[in-house]
Design a protein around this motif. Structure first.
Motif, PDB file in Angstrom:
ATOM      1  N   VAL A  43      -8.129  -6.516  18.460  1.00 49.45           N
ATOM      2  CA  VAL A  43      -6.960  -7.210  18.515  1.00 49.45           C
ATOM      3  C   VAL A  43      -5.682  -6.256  19.180  1.00 49.45           C
ATOM      4  CG1 VAL A  43      -4.982  -8.082  16.888  1.00 49.45           C
ATOM      5  CG2 VAL A  43      -7.356  -8.612  16.422  1.00 49.45           C
ATOM      6  N   VAL A  44      -5.685  -5.176  18.856  1.00 48.40           N
ATOM      7  CA  VAL A  44      -4.710  -4.227  19.496  1.00 48.40           C
ATOM      8  C   VAL A  44      -5.049  -4.004  21.087  1.00 48.40           C
ATOM      9  CG1 VAL A  44      -4.097  -1.579  19.582  1.00 48.40           C
ATOM     10  CG2 VAL A  44      -4.811  -2.688  17.411  1.00 48.40           C
ATOM     11  N   LYS A  45      -6.242  -4.229  21.504  1.00 46.46           N
ATOM     12  CA  LYS A  45      -6.670  -3.898  23.028  1.00 46.46           C
ATOM     13  C   LYS A  45      -6.142  -5.321  23.593  1.00 46.46           C
ATOM     14  CE  LYS A  45     -10.299  -5.802  24.478  1.00 46.46           C
ATOM     15  NZ  LYS A  45     -10.599  -7.149  24.852  1.00 46.46           N
ATOM     16  N   THR A  46      -6.228  -6.510  22.914  1.00 49.76           N
ATOM     17  CA  THR A  46      -5.873  -7.672  23.444  1.00 49.76           C
ATOM     18  C   THR A  46      -4.418  -7.835  23.614  1.00 49.76           C
ATOM     19  OG1 THR A  46      -7.813  -8.856  22.780  1.00 49.76           O
ATOM     20  CG2 THR A  46      -6.048 -10.253  23.286  1.00 49.76           C
ATOM     21  N   ARG A  47      -3.625  -7.310  22.588  1.00 46.63           N
ATOM     22  CA  ARG A  47      -2.051  -7.278  22.645  1.00 46.63           C
ATOM     23  C   ARG A  47      -1.702  -6.444  23.742  1.00 46.63           C
ATOM     24  NH1 ARG A  47       0.441  -8.997  17.892  1.00 46.63           N
ATOM     25  NH2 ARG A  47      -0.930 -10.479  16.798  1.00 46.63           N
ATOM     26  N   LEU A  48      -2.241  -5.480  23.845  1.00 45.76           N
ATOM     27  CA  LEU A  48      -2.225  -4.476  24.973  1.00 45.76           C
ATOM     28  C   LEU A  48      -2.127  -5.110  26.487  1.00 45.76           C
ATOM     29  CD1 LEU A  48      -3.307  -1.129  23.704  1.00 45.76           C
ATOM     30  CD2 LEU A  48      -0.892  -1.566  24.331  1.00 45.76           C
ATOM     31  N   GLN A  49      -3.489  -5.833  26.577  1.00 40.80           N
ATOM     32  CA  GLN A  49      -3.639  -6.402  27.792  1.00 40.80           C
ATOM     33  C   GLN A  49      -2.655  -7.551  28.349  1.00 40.80           C
ATOM     34  OE1 GLN A  49      -7.799  -7.235  27.222  1.00 40.80           O
ATOM     35  NE2 GLN A  49      -8.488  -5.426  28.607  1.00 40.80           N
ATOM     36  N   VAL A  50      -2.222  -8.312  27.117  1.00 40.65           N
ATOM     37  CA  VAL A  50      -1.395  -9.481  27.199  1.00 40.65           C
ATOM     38  C   VAL A  50       0.081  -8.787  27.950  1.00 40.65           C
ATOM     39  CG1 VAL A  50      -0.140 -11.382  25.975  1.00 40.65           C
ATOM     40  CG2 VAL A  50      -2.460 -11.025  25.861  1.00 40.65           C
ATOM     41  N   GLY A  51       0.426  -7.909  27.461  1.00 37.55           N
ATOM     42  CA  GLY A  51       1.609  -7.473  27.883  1.00 37.55           C
ATOM     43  C   GLY A  51       2.740  -7.696  27.002  1.00 37.55           C
ATOM     44  N   GLY A  52       4.040  -7.793  27.462  1.00 40.78           N
ATOM     45  CA  GLY A  52       5.038  -8.268  26.679  1.00 40.78           C
ATOM     46  C   GLY A  52       5.579  -6.920  25.996  1.00 40.78           C
ATOM     47  N   LYS A  53       6.105  -7.043  24.853  1.00 44.12           N
ATOM     48  CA  LYS A  53       6.567  -5.804  24.038  1.00 44.12           C
ATOM     49  C   LYS A  53       5.598  -4.735  23.876  1.00 44.12           C
ATOM     50  CE  LYS A  53       6.095  -7.744  19.539  1.00 44.12           C
ATOM     51  NZ  LYS A  53       6.808  -8.337  18.315  1.00 44.12           N
ATOM     52  N   TYR A  54       4.277  -5.196  23.944  1.00 45.86           N
ATOM     53  CA  TYR A  54       3.349  -4.375  23.362  1.00 45.86           C
ATOM     54  C   TYR A  54       2.914  -3.329  24.756  1.00 45.86           C
ATOM     55  CZ  TYR A  54       2.646  -7.833  19.698  1.00 45.86           C
ATOM     56  OH  TYR A  54       2.990  -8.397  18.555  1.00 45.86           O
ATOM     57  N   ALA A  55       3.192  -3.693  25.613  1.00 46.28           N
ATOM     58  CA  ALA A  55       2.824  -2.888  27.079  1.00 46.28           C
ATOM     59  C   ALA A  55       3.249  -1.499  26.888  1.00 46.28           C
ATOM     60  CB  ALA A  55       3.272  -3.596  28.188  1.00 46.28           C
ATOM     61  N   GLN A  56       4.528  -1.436  26.380  1.00 49.55           N
ATOM     62  CA  GLN A  56       5.092  -0.207  26.377  1.00 49.55           C
ATOM     63  C   GLN A  56       5.051   0.574  25.021  1.00 49.55           C
ATOM     64  OE1 GLN A  56       6.755   0.557  29.123  1.00 49.55           O
ATOM     65  NE2 GLN A  56       6.242  -1.562  29.974  1.00 49.55           N
ATOM     66  N   LEU A  57       4.135   0.110  24.112  1.00 45.29           N
ATOM     67  CA  LEU A  57       4.168   0.600  22.976  1.00 45.29           C
ATOM     68  C   LEU A  57       2.772   1.534  22.931  1.00 45.29           C
ATOM     69  CD1 LEU A  57       4.834  -2.172  20.472  1.00 45.29           C
ATOM     70  CD2 LEU A  57       6.340  -0.332  21.235  1.00 45.29           C
ATOM     71  N   GLY A  58       1.921   1.331  23.587  1.00 49.06           N
ATOM     72  CA  GLY A  58       0.546   2.026  23.335  1.00 49.06           C
ATOM     73  C   GLY A  58      -0.418   1.866  22.069  1.00 49.06           C
ATOM     74  N   ILE A  59      -1.408   2.464  21.986  1.00 47.94           N
ATOM     75  CA  ILE A  59      -2.067   1.958  21.016  1.00 47.94           C
ATOM     76  C   ILE A  59      -1.453   2.194  19.682  1.00 47.94           C
ATOM     77  CG2 ILE A  59      -4.411   2.301  19.909  1.00 47.94           C
ATOM     78  CD1 ILE A  59      -5.327   3.595  22.644  1.00 47.94           C
ATOM     79  N   GLY A  60      -1.101   3.303  19.315  1.00 48.11           N
ATOM     80  CA  GLY A  60      -0.336   3.733  18.069  1.00 48.11           C
ATOM     81  C   GLY A  60       0.614   2.597  17.735  1.00 48.11           C
ATOM     82  N   GLY A  61       1.379   2.399  18.746  1.00 48.12           N
ATOM     83  CA  GLY A  61       2.739   1.651  18.494  1.00 48.12           C
ATOM     84  C   GLY A  61       2.322   0.496  18.324  1.00 48.12           C
ATOM     85  N   THR A  62       1.393  -0.065  18.997  1.00 46.94           N
ATOM     86  CA  THR A  62       0.884  -1.724  18.952  1.00 46.94           C
ATOM     87  C   THR A  62       0.378  -1.784  17.386  1.00 46.94           C
ATOM     88  OG1 THR A  62       0.437  -2.078  21.269  1.00 46.94           O
ATOM     89  CG2 THR A  62      -0.561  -3.617  19.809  1.00 46.94           C
ATOM     90  N   ALA A  63      -0.424  -0.842  17.166  1.00 50.18           N
ATOM     91  CA  ALA A  63      -1.066  -1.095  15.690  1.00 50.18           C
ATOM     92  C   ALA A  63      -0.078  -0.965  14.719  1.00 50.18           C
ATOM     93  CB  ALA A  63      -2.092   0.024  15.517  1.00 50.18           C
ATOM     94  N   SER A  64       0.890  -0.170  14.800  1.00 53.11           N
ATOM     95  CA  SER A  64       2.285   0.169  13.837  1.00 53.11           C
ATOM     96  C   SER A  64       3.056  -1.458  13.640  1.00 53.11           C
ATOM     97  CB  SER A  64       3.009   1.230  14.132  1.00 53.11           C
ATOM     98  OG  SER A  64       4.011   1.363  13.413  1.00 53.11           O
TER      99      SER A  64
END
Length: 298
Positions: A43-64
């Motif tokens: 789930v975290v990996k997919t959010r990072l790949q889709v981009g948007g707000k998650y692209a700048q957050l990194g793994i920890g930020g996206t999970a948080s």
């Protein structure tokens, strides 16, 4: 009715008259168990790949952010189609490897690595054709923001209403290419590393050897598959009413132009973090289930 090679694939699963049904069943069981534990990383990996707000957050930020805004249960968004995907796609790509390898004559100690890669690639491609609809639904559900998560039935109904049958096969060419590279790398590297470790005697036989072989295979998988994974995710997550990419090659060109070569490796760390434990769990459980079902180890 069948050629000799086809009869050989149907009759055997890893040699010695092992049942093909048992091989596929063991593969499916190991895959479903493994994905249940690994899904949050996906789930975290997919959010990072889709981009948007998650692209700048990194793994920890996206999970948080996911945990804070959507709740911990959201890490299992899309687990329904993930189970169905594993029960179809992975059961075939793991379960068919040994019989295809045997049919190609690549089941001997001195067999060429490229023949093992070919066996894994063919099994992966066949599995991907069957599992693509579940892959599309899983990606859609994992990237859904908010607390409301559509059920598998709702997601499938919406997909059919908006895009028809073709929607379930969005990104098929990228997915099949990815599956062939992924499974070819996974099974051939696991097979080859395991053979080398057993010959050296450095690692005890059994689960320790299986674990070390799977970890090595996981690293090579992440390296070769990351670009295909990025293209597949972008294609599958396109808005139905505003297509961004016309196909896999168009997607590759646009990613290269906008993000450079590094764009294909966005999310590489979570990809490896997912592949390493997934490969270990899948293959170790698969090997144990083969023994339980009276089959020989790969």
């Amino acid at each position: 009715m069948f050629s000799n090679q086809e009869k050989k694939i149907i009759a055997t699963a890893g040699g010695g008259g092992d049942s093909l049904l048992k091989s596929v069943g063991a593969a499916g069981g190991s895959a479903v168990i493994a994905v249940t534990f690994i899904h949050p990383i996906d789930v975290v990996k997919t959010r990072l790949q889709v981009g948007g707000k998650y692209a700048q957050l990194g793994i920890g930020g996206t999970a948080s952010v996911i945990a804070k805004e959507e709740g911990v249960i959201s890490f299992w968004k899309g687990i329904g189609p993930a189970w169905l995907r594993e029960a179809s796609y992975t059961s075939l790509r793991l379960g068919l490897y040994s019989p295809i390898k045997s049919a190609l004559g690549a089941d001997k100690p001195d067999s060429w690595f490229i023949m093992k890669f070919a066996a894994g690639s063919l099994a992966g491609g066949l599995g991907s054709l069957v599992g693509n609809p579940f892959d599309v639904l899983k990606t859609q559900m994992m990237t859904a923001d908010g607390d409301k998560v559509p059920t598998l039935g709702e997601a499938a109904a919406a997909m059919y209403k908006n895009q028809g049958i073709g929607g379930f096969y969005r990104g098929l060419e990228a997915n099949v290419a990815r599956a062939m590279v992924l499974n070819g790398t996974k099974m051939s590297c696991y097979d080859q590393i395991k053979q080398m470790i057993k010959s050296s005697g450095v690692v005890p036989d059994g689960i320790p050897t299986q674990f070390a072989s799977a970890m090595g295979a996981g690293f090579f998988m992440a390296t070769t598959v990351a670009p295909f994974d990025m293209v597949r995710t972008r294609l599958m997550n396109q808005p139905p009413d505003a297509k961004i990419y016309s196909g896999a090659f168009d997607c590759v060109g646009k990613i290269m132009a906008a993000e450079g070569p590094g764009g294909f490796y966005r999310g590489f760390l979570p990809i490896w973090m997912r592949f390493a434990p997934t490969t270990c769990l899948q293959l170790i459980i698969f090997e144990q289930l083969r023994v339980v079902l009276g089959m020989k180890a790969m």
